[in-house]
Design a protein around this motif. Structure first.
Motif, PDB file in Angstrom:
ATOM      1  N   GLY A  12       0.835  -1.140   0.337  1.00 58.09           N
ATOM      2  CA  GLY A  12       0.169  -0.506  -0.074  1.00 58.09           C
ATOM      3  C   GLY A  12       0.653   1.456   0.110  1.00 58.09           C
ATOM      4  O   GLY A  12       0.716   1.758  -0.915  1.00 58.09           O
ATOM      5  N   GLY A  13       2.141   1.538   0.965  1.00 58.44           N
ATOM      6  CA  GLY A  13       2.696   2.758   0.970  1.00 58.44           C
ATOM      7  C   GLY A  13       3.534   2.584  -0.598  1.00 58.44           C
ATOM      8  O   GLY A  13       3.571   3.518  -0.547  1.00 58.44           O
ATOM      9  N   LEU A  14       4.235   1.492  -1.204  1.00 52.79           N
ATOM     10  CA  LEU A  14       5.336   2.192  -1.971  1.00 52.79           C
ATOM     11  C   LEU A  14       3.987   2.442  -3.224  1.00 52.79           C
ATOM     12  O   LEU A  14       3.900   3.546  -3.663  1.00 52.79           O
ATOM     13  N   ALA A  15       2.596   1.560  -3.630  1.00 50.77           N
ATOM     14  CA  ALA A  15       1.453   2.134  -4.361  1.00 50.77           C
ATOM     15  C   ALA A  15       1.259   3.481  -4.540  1.00 50.77           C
ATOM     16  O   ALA A  15       1.175   4.145  -5.318  1.00 50.77           O
ATOM     17  N   ALA A  16       1.353   3.659  -3.104  1.00 48.87           N
ATOM     18  CA  ALA A  16       0.472   5.243  -2.995  1.00 48.87           C
ATOM     19  C   ALA A  16       1.635   6.076  -3.496  1.00 48.87           C
ATOM     20  O   ALA A  16       1.197   6.954  -4.208  1.00 48.87           O
ATOM     21  N   ALA A  17       3.035   5.992  -3.239  1.00 48.03           N
ATOM     22  CA  ALA A  17       4.218   6.665  -3.486  1.00 48.03           C
ATOM     23  C   ALA A  17       4.213   7.046  -4.774  1.00 48.03           C
ATOM     24  O   ALA A  17       4.095   8.140  -5.453  1.00 48.03           O
ATOM     25  N   LEU A  18       3.827   5.811  -5.402  1.00 48.17           N
ATOM     26  CA  LEU A  18       3.929   6.108  -7.129  1.00 48.17           C
ATOM     27  C   LEU A  18       2.865   7.026  -7.763  1.00 48.17           C
ATOM     28  O   LEU A  18       3.619   7.493  -8.385  1.00 48.17           O
ATOM     29  N   ASP A 156       1.489   2.208   7.694  1.00 48.45           N
ATOM     30  CA  ASP A 156       2.494   1.390   8.279  1.00 48.45           C
ATOM     31  C   ASP A 156       0.461   0.608   9.282  1.00 48.45           C
ATOM     32  O   ASP A 156       1.660  -0.297  10.172  1.00 48.45           O
ATOM     33  N   GLY A 157      -0.032  -0.427   7.838  1.00 47.35           N
ATOM     34  CA  GLY A 157      -0.115  -1.371   8.840  1.00 47.35           C
ATOM     35  C   GLY A 157      -1.314  -2.445   9.810  1.00 47.35           C
ATOM     36  O   GLY A 157      -1.712  -0.421  10.977  1.00 47.35           O
ATOM     37  N   ILE A 158      -1.467  -2.878  10.137  1.00 48.61           N
ATOM     38  CA  ILE A 158      -2.921  -3.578  10.576  1.00 48.61           C
ATOM     39  C   ILE A 158      -2.304  -2.647  12.561  1.00 48.61           C
ATOM     40  O   ILE A 158      -3.365  -2.513  13.524  1.00 48.61           O
ATOM     41  N   HIS A 159      -1.332  -2.839  12.705  1.00 48.75           N
ATOM     42  CA  HIS A 159      -0.020  -2.453  13.712  1.00 48.75           C
ATOM     43  C   HIS A 159       0.305  -0.167  14.258  1.00 48.75           C
ATOM     44  O   HIS A 159       0.805  -0.742  14.366  1.00 48.75           O
ATOM     45  N   SER A 160      -0.811  -0.315  12.886  1.00 47.33           N
ATOM     46  CA  SER A 160      -0.818   1.151  12.771  1.00 47.33           C
ATOM     47  C   SER A 160      -0.090   2.002  14.069  1.00 47.33           C
ATOM     48  O   SER A 160      -0.846   1.849  14.773  1.00 47.33           O
ATOM     49  N   GLY A 288      -4.220   2.203   3.523  1.00 47.26           N
ATOM     50  CA  GLY A 288      -4.835   0.802   3.559  1.00 47.26           C
ATOM     51  C   GLY A 288      -5.169  -0.513   5.198  1.00 47.26           C
ATOM     52  O   GLY A 288      -5.547   0.183   5.720  1.00 47.26           O
ATOM     53  N   ASP A 289      -4.049  -1.191   5.540  1.00 44.18           N
ATOM     54  CA  ASP A 289      -4.998  -1.626   6.499  1.00 44.18           C
ATOM     55  C   ASP A 289      -4.703  -0.354   8.017  1.00 44.18           C
ATOM     56  O   ASP A 289      -5.442  -1.212   8.634  1.00 44.18           O
ATOM     57  N   GLN A 304      -7.676  -2.284  -2.237  1.00 41.68           N
ATOM     58  CA  GLN A 304      -8.077  -1.440  -1.615  1.00 41.68           C
ATOM     59  C   GLN A 304      -6.828  -0.734  -0.862  1.00 41.68           C
ATOM     60  O   GLN A 304      -7.150   0.826  -1.448  1.00 41.68           O
ATOM     61  N   ALA A 305      -5.775  -0.640  -0.219  1.00 41.75           N
ATOM     62  CA  ALA A 305      -4.536  -0.228  -0.351  1.00 41.75           C
ATOM     63  C   ALA A 305      -4.104   0.450  -1.778  1.00 41.75           C
ATOM     64  O   ALA A 305      -4.236   1.571  -1.560  1.00 41.75           O
TER      65      ALA A 305
END
Length: 397
Positions: A12-18, A156-160, A288-289, A304-305
């Protein structure tokens, strides 16, 4: 130029960055791990996600390592009887204009890493806190480094950590399901003559999913069983292959043979969180998560992310930061909440005990009920998350 810090270097983070870079924003990704890696598991990239990834220049990479399944093949647990076979591959691509891929998560991550300029990725940065300064946001990382930007995105995921800073600590709810997951070299299963389909076997209190990944060189499986209690929320706890096989006593031999061919399995306790009423505060938002962790029973977590990043980029391209984040969450929350609810509902449908409700479900599926057909998911697959006008239209219907 608007500066954006993305916390988290996963899919999710890298796709968002792109997406953000393509929108002309100044983006940097900060990841706490010392290297970018993904656990050994499969991921579904449906047309709503592949549409975005193709636009970001990843079509060749997806075609090289992804597998286009011929169908969703839903089967009965004991005798393997077909309950529904919904075409994918050419039919799905012809209908929605983009393909559906089955992939190894590591292959998808590698494609994203290759596409993001290396100077934009900063490893070994564990977020410790953040401060909204009004005209900027400051991120503080372990070791004392600070970074300022116009916008900060918690991917940063499910434990954000970002979610916890924004909205306080929350407690995930154990859903009563634990998954064993594994990857098997395809040659070990050659005698089974497996079709290139995504197969879902449904039975009392559990279900089993398997499909090809990595250019058909491997078979990914997920075995989901119901349990009363569990304490850890992790992708990386090791499980015993023998325990997973034993959980499917009485099931069709193909299910047990696929599990038994694995060298190792990992156990993954499935936790749930209710949809958040908001994702953003000032110049900080979630993705994302971190924003909408969902059960994997619609195969939409990664997709979805990826959508989140595309919509966020479109909003930041059109609006000032704070207004853009309000628009972003307003657009995304109804869609992701709907999928969270549908994913949770599939637990019940997949795990019905033999009886009247199960027979009614099976009869509906055998009759080609639209509720079990990919045509019923047009609202999901045809969606273009980068088109805000289209998004608004979808929310009104």
């Amino acid at each position: 130029m608007t500066g954006v810090v993305v916390v988290g270097g996963g899919i999710g983070g890298l796709a968002a960055a792109l997406s953000l870079l393509r929108a002309g924003l100044d983006v940097h990704v900060y990841e706490q791990a010392s290297e970018l890696s993904e656990v050994g598991a499969g991921v579904q990239v449906s047309p709503n996600a592949s549409r975005i990834l193709h636009r970001l220049g990843l079509a060749a990479a997806l075609a090289a390592s992804g597998v286009k399944p011929l169908a969703w093949h839903q089967r009965r647990w004991a005798d393997g009887r077909t309950l529904l076979r919904a075409p994918l591959a050419e039919a799905l691509e012809a209908t929605y204009g983009c393909p559906h891929y089955q992939m190894h998560r590591a292959d998808l991550l590698a494609a994203l890493v290759e596409a993001v300029p290396p100077e934009r990725i900063h490893l070994g940065h564990r977020l410790e806190g953040l401060t909204d300064l009004g005209d900027a946001v400051e991120a503080r990382f372990a070791g004392g480094r600070t970074v300022r930007a116009d916008v900060l995105v918690g991917a940063d995921g499910i434990h954000s950590t970002v979610r916890q800073v924004l909205f306080g600590a929350d407690r995930a709810r154990f859903t009563g399901c634990v998954a064993y997951r594994g990857v098997v070299p395809a040659e070990r299963l050659a005698a089974l003559g497996l079709e290139v389909t995504a197969q879902i076997w449904m039975g009392p209190g559990r279900h089993f999913v398997h499909y090809f990944i990595s250019g058909r060189r491997s078979v990914n499986f997920v075995a989901v069983i119901e349990r009363e209690t569990w304490t850890r929320e992790s992708w990386t706890d090791r499980g015993e292959v023998a325990d997973a096989v034993a959980a499917y006593v009485g099931w069709h031999p193909q299910v047990r043979e696929i599990i038994g061919a694995a060298d190792e399995t990992f156990t993954w306790a499935l936790f749930d969180r209710p949809p958040l009423p908001r994702w953003s505060a000032g110049r900080v938002t979630l993705l994302g998560d971190a924003a909408h962790a969902m059960l994997p029973f619609m195969a939409q977590g990664a997709a979805q992310a990826i959508e989140d990043g595309a919509t966020l980029a479109a909003c930041l391209r059109q609006l000032p930061p704070v207004a853009a984040l309000r628009r972003y969450e307003g657009v995304r929350i109804p869609r992701t909440a709907r999928l969270q609810e549908m994913s949770a509902g599939n637990k019940t449908r997949f795990h019905l005990p033999d009886g009247d409700a199960q027979r009614e479900r099976d009869d509906q599926m055998a009759a080609g009920s639209r509720s079990w057909s990919f045509n019923a998911l047009g609202w999901l697959y045809e969606h273009d998350a980068a088109e805000l006008s289209l998004t608004a239209d979808r929310l009104r219907t």
